[in-house]
Each structure stands twice: as structure tokens, then as C-alpha cells.
Design a protein around this motif. Structure first.
Motif, short mmCIF file in Angstrom:
data_model
loop_
_atom_site.label_atom_id
_atom_site.label_comp_id
_atom_site.label_asym_id
_atom_site.label_seq_id
_atom_site.Cartn_x
_atom_site.Cartn_y
_atom_site.Cartn_z
N SER A 182 11.35 -10.43 -6.89
CA SER A 182 12.28 -9.70 -6.53
C SER A 182 11.87 -8.48 -5.71
CB SER A 182 13.21 -9.23 -7.85
OG SER A 182 12.08 -8.35 -8.75
N ALA A 183 10.76 -7.99 -5.75
CA ALA A 183 10.48 -7.01 -4.94
C ALA A 183 9.24 -7.85 -3.83
CB ALA A 183 9.78 -5.81 -5.65
N PRO A 184 9.48 -8.15 -2.98
CA PRO A 184 8.71 -8.92 -1.79
C PRO A 184 7.19 -7.89 -1.66
CG PRO A 184 10.43 -8.06 -0.58
CD PRO A 184 10.88 -7.95 -1.88
N LEU A 185 7.26 -6.75 -1.78
CA LEU A 185 6.23 -5.92 -1.30
C LEU A 185 5.80 -5.00 -2.27
CD1 LEU A 185 6.91 -4.59 2.29
CD2 LEU A 185 5.55 -6.82 1.67
N ALA A 186 4.65 -4.79 -2.66
CA ALA A 186 3.85 -4.04 -3.72
C ALA A 186 2.78 -3.31 -3.10
CB ALA A 186 3.42 -4.70 -4.85
N PHE A 187 2.80 -1.97 -3.48
CA PHE A 187 1.60 -0.94 -3.24
C PHE A 187 1.12 -0.35 -4.29
CE2 PHE A 187 3.36 -0.86 1.15
CZ PHE A 187 4.66 -1.49 1.03
N LEU A 188 -0.19 -0.16 -4.26
CA LEU A 188 -0.78 0.72 -4.99
C LEU A 188 -1.84 1.76 -4.61
CD1 LEU A 188 -4.06 -0.85 -5.55
CD2 LEU A 188 -2.91 -2.43 -6.53
N GLN A 189 -2.41 2.76 -5.49
CA GLN A 189 -3.31 3.77 -5.00
C GLN A 189 -4.27 3.82 -6.10
OE1 GLN A 189 -1.54 7.50 -4.42
NE2 GLN A 189 -3.58 8.45 -4.70
N ALA A 190 -5.76 3.59 -5.56
CA ALA A 190 -6.88 3.51 -6.74
C ALA A 190 -7.75 4.67 -6.11
CB ALA A 190 -7.34 2.30 -6.45
N SER A 191 -8.25 5.55 -6.99
CA SER A 191 -9.13 6.44 -6.77
C SER A 191 -10.50 6.40 -7.36
CB SER A 191 -8.45 7.89 -7.44
OG SER A 191 -8.24 7.70 -8.70
N LYS A 192 -10.93 5.00 -8.23
CA LYS A 192 -12.03 4.97 -8.65
C LYS A 192 -12.90 4.14 -7.72
CE LYS A 192 -10.62 5.27 -13.40
NZ LYS A 192 -10.57 4.51 -14.71
N GLN A 193 -14.27 3.71 -8.07
CA GLN A 193 -15.27 3.27 -7.09
C GLN A 193 -14.91 1.95 -6.78
OE1 GLN A 193 -19.18 4.07 -8.13
NE2 GLN A 193 -20.03 3.58 -6.13
N PHE A 194 -14.37 1.10 -7.69
CA PHE A 194 -14.02 -0.31 -7.33
C PHE A 194 -12.61 -0.74 -7.58
CE2 PHE A 194 -18.38 -1.63 -6.47
CZ PHE A 194 -19.31 -0.68 -7.48
#
Length: 1143
Positions: free
Chosen positions: A130-142
Motif C-alpha cells: 500500500s506504501a510503494p516507498l519506504a525510508f529509514l535512518q540508521a545511526s549504528k555501524q552496520f
């Protein structure tokens, strides 16, 4: 590898060595970007040292491999943040494998343990299409994506396997520095953030929590429409492989730019046309992607542009809808910053008082129908090198504000601050909202979401949370400007937070103003001033102009270049003394010396505005002489006021405002035009007013009344009055000729005909023209004849029309049966009484030998299958070679006519002589028609109707006999001197004068002024004749009564004989303003308007008073006889003595 077990024998001695080799091999693969990490499968990928990349699930997770993973390493979690954008599969997950996403701090190879693992499955939701795009933010090393479940036995290999929908996704990743990120990375990250927030909702918040970039929230194109083509983690652009910078350039390049970071996007599609027909406007817009650090965003040009559309003409029943449009520019955003400074451009320049400069024209109609617009005005300059030069501008502009309100579109207010995180540790949510200012006056509503949501505090919840705290501020940076005003900044870093603690509160950067010194400002030349007057008027001279240097300041450079400039002027040859018109005092105006070929100008009289022009020309011998002055540019104050009021009403009609006071303006113009025009410029001003009135009538906001139509036609008739003949001749030399009048009447017929509610006929009869308008359907049309049966005209010249027009019904057929059923035609016929005499067509022996007739049909027919028939009555005797001519609508002289005919042409008409006094014309087009004839050698310009011989003989004999009687009375005056003789002589003089005026008036019917004077004096002398007869009866009564010895009584005879008629005529002229004295055919009182009763009434009173006076005289005579008998002491029966003896 799996967990190790104890080995018997010498193997335990080789175990440390094998372990060392294994670690060295993994380190080498890791240093070269080889696959390392959890597991030893070949499809494990580790990406490090890259800041941007792209891959597809089909390339990273092959169908025939198990436990595949993809890992992105953060170079330094304290300095960089990882961002990811995932384009999901279009269908839900259906395969056995499941891809999971998580981040972790480190991986212990010895124990294969992940430290600080945190899942992103609920953030990405790869199986939620239903949501064609997804975004995320990561602050750890891997940051790792891993398919945990391997394919089942029996699955197809790479050649025959169909991957599941969960593998059909693509990923873009971005590594952004927390401090001073690159411009290209920020531009891409801001686009991701806009797309993330635009698609966020309560059930699926945005995965990007914060960015180190200053995003402006501008419109960003669809990220999925990137021109990149993935192949592993190699970015392809235009079929050429490249590194991450290639992809960054492609994704950050705007479609409307040329590879720059900021600029215009592509134009939007053209909007809906504002009008369905008759010409409308389409608009389209574009968006500016601002460039940081550039004033105004780096975009120059308009935000919105328009073009014309639907130019086809509207049908008779067509309707058009319109709405206000305004084209916006990026410079318009700065207009409010300047405040009232823009008003200086609208102030008119001061007058210089130059006599050669004309007064300013009225301000034009506002350029904008709503809100702010512009008005212009111009003036005329008549100058020459020999006379006074004009100074000052010839054109001026000013701002104008229309009362119509422009539509105001809905606009969003600024976003509210992000709310606090819903959870202090773990994963919570933040949201922000904004308010829409509602649209007004038909504007568009706000577009876009009202609320945005994103994740926050992606961290594990330990036993105790540690809040973040700020380090010390850094030193202030160097001033951004070496001179004038600049900026300095300093920064600080936040330690933490950890384990779900609160973020640092406050700003990480501070700025302040700095000022080192004033910047040097170089001098700058102002605009050149106007050229001064020439040093000489002829023979070669010079002109000078100068400019002013502004500055320099604070040590800047001085202006470069000269301060003044010269040019040659007055190079023409100086005229000889005999080639100069001397100073002349003509028409109460002093005309200064002017060389031949030039025009002198002076101001019009006080009751008018404009200039009087007079040209100096050379005669055949080369001697200069003055031509008569022309008043073509003089307009009376009354006409100028009417002209300005009409333009104001037209401006209101163009803005859709109701027309109030239009009828009053037409009535005022009618009253003014009845008094005649003072200047030829008044004719042009009146035509301009009537043209604007026609445009007002054409608008749907005002419906003309029958009184407006009648007044309109009467005004045209007043323009064609005989007293305006000289003005028309002058206007045709320098201004619009009769063509403007023909077009005006044609447009008026078109507008009034189609504004008629019913199918009916309209007739307007005036002193100088007859207008007929017929409105009829095409389906039931019949032949139209002019004049129609039942013609009832009130004018003397139009009671028995001698000219006829026949329009065949075939003209009203469109050739299509369906169109004929719904088509309506308007036929207009105009008969001009004396327009032919205004056209000055007489050239030697050529004369216009008929009245002028115009025929128009709306809508115009394609062709005339049946010729138009017009019968003309000849106006002059002794003419030959009768030729039908028509008015050619082209601007120049007709190519088919000799030069002396001007715009007239004989092509298109066939002449059919009927008799010596009538001619028929058969024409194949619609136009204005007349008869052209040749005068014979012995012919004169006499009218067909001349005074009869009986009238000439009768008036001559009567006058001669009365004149002889007067001569006899004068010769024996001393013998017959008495009151009765005086009355008789005055009576004879009044009769002689009347006979002479009758004969003179018959030859002056074309001269309006002389004919009016003749009619007024005839009125006076005819009444005098009756009054002297009454005086004779009064004198007889006074003689019988014996009261003639009183001088007062004798003076009363003169008052009755001459004074009473003069009083009656003076009152009649005063009340009627001489209207009705003289007609087209004779110089006597008109039968219309009741003026004839000013003669019949007094004459009837005299006729009825005569018997009374005679009876009184007889009664007085009988009484005198009785008195006389008494005084003589004689019986009354005896013979009576002379009564005078008793007196």
C-alpha cells in the motif's frame, strides 16, 4: 564455519595456524570489499567506503543461493548517518524467503554474535504494497538486509526459477555527514525527506527522523523516476557505468536545468482555457528548486506564463466564461519589500510650458481587470528644427487599482514544531501539523497533507537512560565578508544520548553579525539627460547633453568616460526670406514666422483642449504662404468630458461591473450635439464616444433601452447636419473619413439587432438619415424591401421616399438545412440624406447624383446568389453617364477606380437605367452604394425641384406694383401726408420684402444658415403684413373717435406693425433654438414640432380682430354723428353737415 571441536593428535598444534590464516584471508577480503560477515556463503556482500549506491533484490539475493545478506558499513557512527530508500514490489509477498532489515553496532566473529541489534522490519514493511516507498535512518555501524530462509528442495535453479514478489524491490542508500554535509547529498536527502513526509500517515510514519541538512520543503519529483539503471551496486547512466558521483549527479539534476544543483523544474501541463470561445487564456506553472546561499533562490524568470486559446468567434447564442488571470514573476516576491517606492514610476512628469507640446491625453483603461495594473497616456508634439523644440516625455505610466478583487488561492501556514516523541526509549512517533488559510474570491483550495508523522528514538530501552549533553562552543569563525556587513558562526557537539535518553536541547550553531569596514563603492553614471536645444535652427549646429556621476564612496574608483556629449543638428538648409511665412494675425491668433513645409502650432481657445495647426507652403512661384488653420486636434471641453466619462464606463464594462449612468451620458451628448460642433476635433471625439458606446452595448452587463437607441441614431444625424459640412471636410483631410462612420453604423446595427429579444423590425427617422433594422429567422425569411409597406415617416424629406432597396431571401440561407432552422439574421439599411455632399466627390464634371444607401447583413453571407437591387432617384438635372458605385472596405484607394474616386469603386455593380430621373443598381456584394454621373457642358448643379415660373412671375409682378405705389406716395407725400399713408407704405414694404425672401429662399435650401435666416425673416414680414392690416383698422377707429392728435397713439401704430411681429419671432427662436426654421426642400417653417402655430396663431388673431375693430369704428361713427347734430342745433332728419366741422 561452524563451532570448533577438539581434535586429537597433532591437529591441535595446527589449529592456531589455520585460524590465523583464516583471519588474514577475511581481512584481505574485507579490505578489498569482499564478502564478509555472518556466514560464509558466496552471496554475502559488504559495502564500505561508498557514500551512495543502488542495488536490486534480484542481483543481491539470487534465487539459487541461501542465507544471502547485504551489509552497509558506517565509516564513523559519530560523524555519519545512514539513510535508505526502498522501492517495494507492486504485489504482496508470496515466496518462501523473507528479507529482514536491522542495524547493529558490531559483530563478533569468534562467537558470531551481533551486538546492539535493532530490527527495521516494522519501519520498512516490505510486504506492505500500500506504501510503494519506504525510508529509514540508521545511526549504528552496520545496516544489513538478510534473507533468512533458504529455498526449499526441488525449487528451480537460476534458469527456471521465478523469484517471489518480495525479491522484486530495489534499494538506494546514502551516507551523509552529520556536520557540513555535501550539497549534492543534502539535495538528494531533502528529496527523500519530502517524499517520506508526503506519504506518512498514522499507520505508516516516516522513517527519517532528522537530517543534518537545511531542507526547504520544496516540491520534489517522483524519486522512482530516476534515470539510473541498476546492475549490482554499479550505477549506470546513459548506458555507461560509473561511481556514486555519477548517480548523485543524475538524481540531483533538475529536469529543467543544465546539471546545476538548483533551478527551474519542467513546466506543468497547460491549464483549462478561461473562455470557451472568443479568445481566452491558458496558464502553466513551474517550480523553483532554490540554491542555498543564492539570493532569490537562483531562479530568474516567471513562475507562471500564459497563452491565447479558443480564438474562434462565439456564435449568436454562444456563451463564454472568464476568470481573472495574472502571471507571476519571481521579482513579484520583492515588490512588497520596496513599499511605496514603486509609486514614483506612476507620477506624471511636470509640464514644461512649451507652446508646441499638446496637453496630455486621458489615461487609458487599466491593463489589469483586477488588482494592480498600469495606465498610460501620451501627448502630441508638433516641432521643427526651425521652431521651438519640445521637451519632456511623450508617454507616461502610472499604477492603477481596479475595484474587482482577484482570486486568492488557499495557502498553507508554516509547519508547527515537531511534537515530543511518544516514547522516551524504544520506537515512538512524532507529528506536526499546519493550517490552511482558506481561499477567497473563487481561489483554489490548499493542496498537500495537513499532518506529517515520523519515527523517533530508535534505541533500546536499558535500565537507565542517559540524556545527551552539549560540549563547549567552538571559537567564532572568520567573518564571511571582508567589508561591510558579514556573518560569523560557532558550533558545538552533543554527546549522546544513550539508551533512549533525551536529545540535547537547543541549537548546535549560533550566528552573529560582523562588520570590518565599509566596502569601497565605485562611481556610477546616471542616465543621460535629454538633448538640449540646437544652437542654430538651420545651417548646421550642435546639441549637448550631460550625465551625473553618483559616487565614488569609501575609496572607490571614479566614473570612467565623458560627462557631456555633443551631436550635430540643424543640418538642413536655411530658408530664403521669400520661403518663410511672415508673422500673421489670423483668427485672433498670432502665428510666428515659419519656414515653408513646416507646421506651426498654438493652443486651442479656452473652451477647448489641444492644438491649432497651420502649415506654411510654397506657391507655384516659390513664395511662401499660409494655409488655413485646421482645428482637427481641438476638442471642446464638453465633448472631452463626455469622452472621458464614456471611457470610464467602458472600463467598468470590461471588468464586469454593472453599467449605471450610461443613458445619462448618451442624453448629455445628444443635447450637446444638437447645438452643433465648434471644431472638427469635436466630430472625431463624438465618433470615439459612439464607438465606445457600441462596445458597452455589446457587453452583457448593460442592455440598451429604446431611448438609448433613438438617441444614438439622433447623435449621428446631428453630426451630418449642414452646419458641420466644413468640419467634415477638414476631418477627412487629417482624420478618419466616412469609412469610420460606415463601420460605426454597421457595428451598431450588429449589436442592436442581436440584442433584440424578439423577431421584430425597428425604424429610426431623423433629419439626416433613416435607419431600418430587421431581425428574422433563416427558415422563414422573405424578401426584404426598404421602405416596407406601411411606412410612416415624420420627416419632410422621408415622407415620400424616392429610393428603394430589395434584399432577396436567398441571402439568408447558409446552405445547411439544420443551420437554417436555428440561424437568425439581422438586416440593416441606412439612407443618408446629405452624406454624399460631404464626401467631396465632385471633380470637374463628376458629381454624386443620388443619396447614399448602406446595406449590411449579420452574419455576413458567403455570397449573393441573387443580386441586391437598389433604385436611386437623381438629384441633379442635365447629367449623363449614370454609374453605380460602391464603397470599397480596403484601407487604400480602390485599384478598380480612378484616383479621383478615392475609396469608391464601380466593380461589383451593374447599372440599369430606368428613365431620365431614376437608375437601378444590381450589386453582388453588401456595402454602401450611390450613383456617379457626368455633368454636360451646359448643365448646372441645380436640383431637380426648382421654383416654378408662376411663383417667380407672381412675386415679381406683385413686388413691382407695390414698389410703384410706394414711389407715387413718396412723390406726392406733402399733399397726402397722413397716418393712413404711413400705414399703407409700411404695409407695402412688408409685402415686397416677403416676396423677395420667397425667391431668395428657393435658391438657398442647401445653405443651412442662410435658409434659417430667410425662414425667420419670412415669419417676421408675413406677421407684419397682418399686423399692418390690423393697424389700419385701429387707425380708422382712432380717426372716428378723434384721438389721433396724441403722439403716444401714433407710436403705438409702429409698435403694433413692427414690434409685435418681432417679439413673436424672437420668442419662437429662443424657445426652439431656431430648430424648425427651414427644411430640406424650402426655407419656411417646418411642419413638425408645432412651430407653424407661431405664425398661424397670430395671423388668426388678426383676422378675428379685424371685424371687432370695424364694428367699434362704425359704432363710434354713429355716436359722432349724434354729437355733431346736437352741436349744430339742427334736427336729425335734416341733411347732415360735415362731421369735421363740429370738431
Amino acid at each position: 564455519m561452524r563451532g570448533q571441536a577438539a581434535a586429537p593428535g597433532p591437529i591441535w598444534i595446527l589449529a592456531p595456524l589455520l585460524l590465523l590464516l583464516l583471519l588474514l584471508g577475511r581481512w584481505a577480503r574485507a579490505a578489498s570489499g569482499a564478502d564478509i560477515g555472518p556466514g560464509t556463503e558466496q552471496c554475502t556482500t559488504l559495502v564500505q567506503g561508498k557514500f551512495f549506491g543502488y542495488f536490486s533484490a534480484a542481483a543481491v539475493f539470487p534465487a539459487n543461493a541461501s542465507r544471502c545478506s547485504w551489509t552497509l558499513r558506517n565509516p564513523d557512527p559519530r560523524r555519519y548517518t545512514l539513510y535508505m530508500k526502498v522501492a517495494k514490489a507492486p504485489a504482496p509477498c508470496s515466496g518462501p524467503g523473507r528479507v529482514r532489515t536491522y542495524q547493529f553496532d558490531s559483530f563478533l566473529e569468534s562467537t558470531r554474535t551481533y551486538l546492539g541489534v535493532e530490527s527495521f522490519d516494522e519501519v520498512l514493511r516490505l510486504c506492505d504494497s500500500s506504501a510503494p516507498l519506504a525510508f529509514l535512518q540508521a545511526s549504528k555501524q552496520f545496516l544489513q538486509m538478510q534473507r533468512q530462509q533458504p529455498p526449499q528442495d526441488g525449487d528451480l535453479g537460476p534458469q527456471g526459477e521465478f523469484p517471489s514478489s518480495s525479491d522484486d524491490f530495489s534499494v538506494e542508500y546514502l551516507v551523509v555527514g552529520n556536520r557540513n554535509p555535501s550539497h549534492a547529498a543534502c539535495q538528494m536527502l531533502c528529496r527523500w525527506l519530502d517524499a517520506c513526509l508526503a506519504g506518512s500517515r498514522s499507520s505508516h510514519p516516516c522513517g527519517i527522523m532528522q537530517t543534518p541538512c537545511a531542507c526547504l520543503g520544496g516540491d520534489v519529483g517522483d524519486p522512482a523516476s530516476s534515470p539510473l539503471v541498476p546492475r549490482g551496486d554499479v550505477c549506470l547512466r546513459d548506458g555507461v557505468a560509473g561511481g556514486p558521483e555519477n548517480c548523485l549527479t543524475s538524481l540531483t539534476q533538475d529536469r529543467g536545468g543544465h546539471g546545476s544543483a538548483g533551478g527551474w523544474k519542467l513546466w506543468s501541463l497547460w491549464g483549462e482555457c478561461t473562455r470557451d470561445c472568443g479568445g481566452g487564456l491558458q496558464t502553466r506553472t513551474r517550480t523553483c528548486l532554490p540554491t542555498l546561499g543564492v539570493e532569490g533562490g537562483g531562479c530568474e524568470g516567471v513562475l507562471e506564463e500564459g497563452r491565447l486559446c479558443n480564438r474562434k468567434a462565439c456564435g449568436p447564442t454562444g456563451r463564454s466564461s472568464s476568470r481573472s488571470q495574472s502571471l507571476r514573476s519571481t521579482d513579484a516576491r520583492r515588490r512588497e519589500e520596496f513599499g511605496d517606492e514603486l509609486q514614483q514610476f506612476g507620477f506624471p512628469s511636470p509640464q514644461t510650458g512649451d507652446p508646441a507640446a499638446e496637453e496630455w491625453s486621458p489615461w487609458s483603461v487599466c491593463s489589469s481587470t483586477c488588482g494592480e495594473g498600469w495606465q498610460t497616456r501620451t501627448r502630441f508634439c508638433v516641432s521643427s528644427s526651425y521652431s521651438t523644440q519640445c521637451s519632456g516625455p511623450l508617454r507616461e505610466q502610472r499604477l492603477c487599482n481596479n475595484s474587482a478583487v482577484c482570486p486568492v488561492h488557499g495557502a498553507w501556514d508554516e509547519w508547527s514544531p515537531w511534537s515530543l516523541c511518544s516514547s522516551t526509549c524504544g520506537r515512538g512517533f512524532r507529528d506536526r501539523t499546519r493550517t490552511c488559510r482558506p481561499p477567497q474570491f473563487g481561489g483554489n483550495p490548499c493542496e498537500g497533507p495537513e499532518k506529517q508523522t515520523k519515527f523517533c528514538n530508535i534505541a533500546l530501552c536499558p535500565g537507565r537512560a542517559v540524556d545527551g549533553n552539549w560540549n563547549e562552543w567552538s571559537s567564532w569563525s572568520t567573518c564571511s565578508a571582508s567589508c561591510s556587513q558579514g556573518r560569523q558562526q560557532r558550533t558545538r557537539e552533543c554527546n549522546g544520548p544513550s539508551y533512549g535518553g533525551a536529545e540535547c536541547q537547543g541549537h548546535w550553531v549560533e550566528t552573529r553579525d560582523c562588520f570590518l569596514q565599509q566596502c569601497p563603492v565605485d562611481g556610477k553614471w546616471q542616465a543621460w539627460a535629454s538633448w538640449g536645444s540646437c544652437s542654430v535652427t538651420c545651417g548646421g549646429g550642435s546639441q549637448r547633453r550631460e550625465r551625473v556621476c553618483s559616487g565614488p564612496f569609501f575609496g572607490g574608483a571614479a566614473c570612467q568616460g565623458p560627462q557631456d556629449e555633443y551631436r550635430q543638428c540643424g543640418a538642413q538648409r536655411c530658408p530664403e526670406p521669400h520661403e518663410i511665412c511672415d508673422e500673421d494675425n489670423f483668427g485672433a491668433v498670432v502665428w510666428k514666422e515659419t519656414p515653408a513645409g513646416e507646421v506651426a502650432a498654438v493652443r486651442c481657445p479656452r473652451n477647448a483642449t489641444g492644438l491649432i495647426l497651420r502649415r506654411c507652403e510654397l506657391d507655384e512661384e516659390g513664395i511662401a504662404f499660409w494655409e488655413p488653420p485646421t482645428y482637427i486636434r481641438c476638442v471642446s471641453i464638453d465633448y472631452r468630458n463626455i469622452q472621458m466619462m464614456t471611457r470610464e464606463h467602458l472600463a467598468k464594462a470590461q471588468r464586469g461591473l454593472p453599467g449605471e449612468g450610461v443613458s445619462e451620458v448618451i442624453q448629455t451628448l445628444l443635447e450637446i450635439s444638437q447645438d452643433g460642433t465648434s471644431y472638427s476635433g469635436d466630430l472625431l471625439s463624438t465618433i470615439d464616444v459612439l464607438r465606445n458606446m457600441t462596445e458597452i452595448f455589446r457587453r452583457a452587463y448593460y442592455s440598451p433601452t429604446p431611448g438609448d437607441v433613438q438617441n444614438f441614431v439622433q447623435i449621428i444625424s446631428n453630426l451630418l447636419a449642414e452646419e458641420n459640412r466644413d468640419k467634415w471636410e477638414e476631418a477627412q483631410l487629417m482624420g478618419p473619413n466616412a469609412k469610420e462612420l460606415f463601420r460605426l453604423v454597421e457595428d451598431f446595427v450588429d449589436v442592436i439587432g442581436f440584442r433584440m429579444k424578439d423577431l421584430r423590425d425597428a425604424y429610426q427617422v431623423t433629419d439626416n438619415l433613416v435607419l431600418s433594422i430587421h431581425k428574422l429567422p433563416a427558415s422563414g425569411a422573405t424578401d426584404i424591401s426598404f421602405p416596407m409597406k406601411g411606412w410612416r415617416a415624420t420627416g419632410d424629406w422621408a415622407k415620400v421616399p424616392e429610393d428603394r432597396v430589395t434584399v432577396s431571401k436567398s441571402v439568408f440561407s447558409t446552405g445547411l438545412a439544420e443551420a437554417d432552422d436555428s440561424s437568425v439574421f439581422v438586416v440593416g439599411t441606412v439612407l443618408y440624406r446629405n452624406l454624399g455632399s460631404f464626401l467631396a466627390l465632385q471633380r470637374n464634371t463628376t458629381v454624386l447624383n443620388s443619396k447614399v444607401i448602406s446595406v449590411t447583413v449579420k452574419p455576413p453571407p458567403r455570397s449573393l446568389l441573387t443580386p441586391l437591387e437598389i433604385e436611386f432617384a437623381h438629384m441633379y438635372n442635365g447629367t449623363t453617364n449614370q454609374t453605380c458605385i460602391l464603397w470599397d472596405e480596403t484601407d487604400g484607394p480602390s485599384s478598380s477606380a480612378p484616383p479621383q474616386l478615392g475609396p469608391w469603386s464601380w466593380r461589383g455593380c451593374r447599372t440599369v437605367p430606368l428613365d431620365a430621373l431614376r437608375t437601378r443598381c444590381l450589386c453582388d456584394r453588401l456595402s454602401t452604394f450611390a450613383i456617379l454621373a457626368q455633368l454636360s457642358a451646359d448643365a448646372t448643379m441645380d436640383k431637380v425641384t426648382v421654383p416654378s415660373v408662376t411663383l417667380i412671375v407672381g412675386c415679381g409682378v406683385s413686388s413691382l406694383t407695390l414698389l410703384m405705389l410706394v414711389i407715387i406716395y413718396v412723390s406726392v407725400w406733402r399733399y397726402i401726408r397722413s397716418e393712413r399713408s404711413v400705414i399703407l407704405i409700411n404695409f407695402c414694404l412688408s409685402i415686397i420684402s416677403s416676396n423677395a425672401l420667397i425667391l431668395i429662399g428657393q435658391t438657398q435650401t442647401r445653405n443651412k444658415v442662410v435658409c434659417t435666416l430667410v425662414a425667420a425673416f419670412l415669419h417676421f414680414f408675413f406677421l407684419s403684413s397682418f399686423c399692418w392690416v390690423l393697424t389700419e383698422a385701429w387707425q380708422s377707429y382712432m380717426a372716428v373717435t378723434g384721438r389721433l392728435r396724441s403722439r403716444l397713439v401714433r407710436k403705438r401704430f409702429l409698435c403694433l406693425g413692427w414690434g409685435l411681429p418681432a417679439l413673436v419671432v424672437a420668442i419662437s427662436v429662443g424657445f426652439t433654438k431656431a430648430k424648425g426654421y427651414s427644411t430640406m426642400n424650402y426655407c419656411w417653417l417646418s411642419l413638425e414640432g408645432g412651430l407653424l402655430y407661431a405664425f398661424v396663431g397670430p395671423a388668426a388673431a388678426v383676422v378675428l380682430g379685424l371685424p371687432v375693430e370695424l364694428l367699434r369704428g362704425a359704432a363710434a361713427a354713429g355716436a359722432d354723428l349724434d354729437v355733431c347734430c346736437a352741436c349744430c342745433h339742427r334736427p336729425p332728419l335734416r341733411p347732415l353737415p360735415d362731421p369735421l366741422r363740429c370738431l
